[in-house]
Design a protein around this motif. Structure first.
Motif, PDB file in Angstrom:
ATOM      1  N   TYR A 144      18.415  29.136  40.972  1.00  0.00           N
ATOM      2  CA  TYR A 144      18.077  27.969  41.398  1.00  0.00           C
ATOM      3  C   TYR A 144      16.734  28.100  42.097  1.00  0.00           C
ATOM      4  N   LEU A 145      16.786  28.825  43.059  1.00  0.00           N
ATOM      5  CA  LEU A 145      15.444  29.169  43.824  1.00  0.00           C
ATOM      6  C   LEU A 145      14.085  29.311  42.948  1.00  0.00           C
ATOM      7  N   ASP A 146      14.562  30.253  41.865  1.00  0.00           N
ATOM      8  CA  ASP A 146      13.495  30.419  40.866  1.00  0.00           C
ATOM      9  C   ASP A 146      13.024  29.377  40.047  1.00  0.00           C
ATOM     10  N   LEU A 147      14.183  28.721  39.684  1.00  0.00           N
ATOM     11  CA  LEU A 147      13.863  27.272  38.823  1.00  0.00           C
ATOM     12  C   LEU A 147      13.066  26.433  39.697  1.00  0.00           C
ATOM     13  N   LEU A 148      13.455  26.176  41.046  1.00  0.00           N
ATOM     14  CA  LEU A 148      12.710  25.368  42.030  1.00  0.00           C
ATOM     15  C   LEU A 148      11.368  25.726  42.168  1.00  0.00           C
ATOM     16  N   ASN A 149      11.095  26.878  42.405  1.00  0.00           N
ATOM     17  CA  ASN A 149       9.673  27.626  42.496  1.00  0.00           C
ATOM     18  C   ASN A 149       8.793  27.218  41.223  1.00  0.00           C
ATOM     19  N   LEU A 150       9.332  27.447  39.907  1.00  0.00           N
ATOM     20  CA  LEU A 150       8.836  27.021  38.616  1.00  0.00           C
ATOM     21  C   LEU A 150       8.451  25.469  38.626  1.00  0.00           C
ATOM     22  N   ALA A 151       9.425  24.657  39.139  1.00  0.00           N
ATOM     23  CA  ALA A 151       9.242  23.175  39.082  1.00  0.00           C
ATOM     24  C   ALA A 151       8.133  22.843  40.165  1.00  0.00           C
ATOM     25  N   LEU A 167       8.144  16.767  39.911  1.00  0.00           N
ATOM     26  CA  LEU A 167       8.895  16.393  40.931  1.00  0.00           C
ATOM     27  C   LEU A 167      10.192  16.014  40.610  1.00  0.00           C
ATOM     28  N   LYS A 168      10.572  15.150  39.392  1.00  0.00           N
ATOM     29  CA  LYS A 168      12.126  14.997  38.959  1.00  0.00           C
ATOM     30  C   LYS A 168      12.917  16.251  39.075  1.00  0.00           C
ATOM     31  N   TRP A 169      12.153  17.279  38.309  1.00  0.00           N
ATOM     32  CA  TRP A 169      13.037  18.451  38.234  1.00  0.00           C
ATOM     33  C   TRP A 169      13.298  19.083  39.375  1.00  0.00           C
ATOM     34  N   GLN A 170      12.378  19.060  40.425  1.00  0.00           N
ATOM     35  CA  GLN A 170      12.535  19.777  41.866  1.00  0.00           C
ATOM     36  C   GLN A 170      13.963  18.961  42.508  1.00  0.00           C
ATOM     37  N   LYS A 171      13.712  17.569  42.403  1.00  0.00           N
ATOM     38  CA  LYS A 171      14.803  16.470  42.911  1.00  0.00           C
ATOM     39  C   LYS A 171      16.313  17.020  42.205  1.00  0.00           C
ATOM     40  N   GLU A 172      16.245  17.345  41.008  1.00  0.00           N
ATOM     41  CA  GLU A 172      17.289  17.681  40.248  1.00  0.00           C
ATOM     42  C   GLU A 172      17.850  18.955  40.720  1.00  0.00           C
ATOM     43  N   ILE A 173      16.949  20.054  40.746  1.00  0.00           N
ATOM     44  CA  ILE A 173      17.456  21.242  41.202  1.00  0.00           C
ATOM     45  C   ILE A 173      18.028  21.369  42.601  1.00  0.00           C
ATOM     46  N   THR A 174      17.145  20.641  43.505  1.00  0.00           N
ATOM     47  CA  THR A 174      17.591  20.258  45.032  1.00  0.00           C
ATOM     48  C   THR A 174      19.025  19.925  45.162  1.00  0.00           C
ATOM     49  N   ARG A 175      19.216  18.623  44.132  1.00  0.00           N
ATOM     50  CA  ARG A 175      20.553  18.461  44.376  1.00  0.00           C
ATOM     51  C   ARG A 175      21.501  19.096  43.928  1.00  0.00           C
TER      52      ARG A 175
END
Length: 49
Positions: A15-22, A28-36
């Protein structure tokens, strides 16, 4: 029982890798989804303990 913490750690790392990529992509939409999803995962883990 040792597999559960390793799986959780891997999931958090993924998840952190995906968040970093986002963040790098500025999505921003993807960042929020990953964080959620991370928050839901961590809260379910805390509830299981």
């Amino acid at each position: 029982m040792k597999q559960q913490p390793q799986r959780t750690n891997l999931q958090v790392d993924d998840y952190l890798d995906l968040l970093n990529l986002a963040i790098q992509l500025g999505d921003l939409k993807w960042q929020k989804e990953i964080t959620r999803k991370m928050e839901m995962s961590m809260s379910s883990l805390a509830a299981a303990q």
